[in-house]
Design a protein around this motif. Structure first.
Motif, short mmCIF file in Angstrom:
data_model
loop_
_atom_site.label_atom_id
_atom_site.label_comp_id
_atom_site.label_asym_id
_atom_site.label_seq_id
_atom_site.Cartn_x
_atom_site.Cartn_y
_atom_site.Cartn_z
N LYS A 6 -71.98 27.37 26.33
CA LYS A 6 -71.46 26.63 25.36
C LYS A 6 -71.38 27.28 24.50
O LYS A 6 -70.70 26.80 23.35
N THR A 7 -72.14 28.23 23.91
CA THR A 7 -71.56 29.04 22.73
C THR A 7 -70.32 29.72 22.93
O THR A 7 -69.50 29.57 21.59
N SER A 8 -69.49 30.96 24.28
CA SER A 8 -68.68 31.21 23.88
C SER A 8 -67.83 30.05 24.25
O SER A 8 -66.89 30.22 23.33
N SER A 9 -67.93 29.01 24.53
CA SER A 9 -67.32 27.81 24.56
C SER A 9 -66.65 27.34 23.51
O SER A 9 -65.86 26.90 23.09
N SER A 10 -67.98 26.74 22.09
CA SER A 10 -67.76 26.72 21.19
C SER A 10 -66.89 27.53 20.26
O SER A 10 -66.14 26.74 19.69
N ASN A 11 -67.33 28.59 20.15
CA ASN A 11 -66.86 29.49 19.02
C ASN A 11 -65.34 29.85 19.30
O ASN A 11 -64.27 29.69 19.26
N THR A 12 -64.69 29.51 21.04
CA THR A 12 -63.54 29.94 21.04
C THR A 12 -62.55 28.42 20.67
O THR A 12 -61.31 28.52 20.58
N MET A 13 -63.74 27.10 21.37
CA MET A 13 -63.21 26.32 20.58
C MET A 13 -62.22 25.99 19.38
O MET A 13 -61.30 25.79 18.41
N PHE A 14 -63.29 26.19 18.69
CA PHE A 14 -63.18 27.05 16.75
C PHE A 14 -62.59 27.26 16.79
O PHE A 14 -61.63 26.83 15.73
N GLY A 15 -62.17 28.78 17.18
CA GLY A 15 -61.21 29.62 17.11
C GLY A 15 -59.85 29.16 17.36
O GLY A 15 -59.01 29.36 16.84
N ILE A 16 -59.34 28.63 17.98
CA ILE A 16 -58.07 27.77 18.77
C ILE A 16 -57.96 26.51 17.60
O ILE A 16 -57.10 27.11 16.95
N GLY A 17 -59.10 25.74 16.76
CA GLY A 17 -58.60 24.94 15.96
C GLY A 17 -58.64 26.19 15.13
O GLY A 17 -57.58 25.02 13.99
N ARG A 18 -58.77 26.51 13.92
CA ARG A 18 -58.78 27.10 13.31
C ARG A 18 -57.69 27.90 13.34
O ARG A 18 -56.96 27.83 12.17
N ALA A 19 -57.13 28.20 14.48
CA ALA A 19 -55.65 29.09 13.96
C ALA A 19 -54.66 28.19 14.20
O ALA A 19 -53.76 28.84 13.50
#
Length: 133
Positions: A6-19
């Motif tokens: 869940k943390t890994s998925s959340s970090n991935t989504m956050f990174g995509i949104g930030r980018a």
């Protein structure tokens, strides 16, 4: 889903949104480079002094800040700088409160878009690069 996934998925989504937020600024800054004379003229017509100097600073803020968000380095500070940048830009160029009837909706939409991006910058500033444990 376990906590690690869940943390890994959340970090991935956050990174995509930030980018994606960063890409918005990079594209905008590059567009201003290619349309420098027109944008500087538009800024001057809005009553801004030293429009070419302010435009050069604007391009630097947008491109550098946007790239920092895209790559995730110093993203908190880039987001804070871009949020601060959006406040006067939005007030000066998207004042729907003083727009004529023909431009009211256009300016209101641009104002709200910038307000939403401002909110995104605050979220990036609060969270940083990755989710805190």
């Amino acid at each position: 889903m376990n906590t690690v996934n869940k943390t890994s998925s959340s970090n991935t989504m956050f990174g995509i949104g930030r980018a994606l937020l960063g890409a918005l600024f990079v594209v905008s800054g590059i567009g201003k480079i290619f349309g420098f004379a027109g944008v500087a003229g538009w800024m001057a017509s809005a009553g801004l002094p030293f429009a070419s100097v302010l435009l050069t600073l604007t391009i630097a803020i947008e491109v550098i800040g946007g790239l920092l968000l895209v790559i995730g380095w110093q993203s908190r500070w880039a987001a804070l700088a871009l949020a601060a940048f959006l406040v006067p830009v939005t007030a000066i160029f998207h004042g729907f409160w003083s727009a004529d009837d023909a431009h009211f909706q256009e300016q209101l939409t641009a104002f709200l878009k910038n307000a939403a991006i401002f909110g995104g910058m605050l979220l990036v500033f609060e969270r940083g690069t990755a989710k805190r444990q």
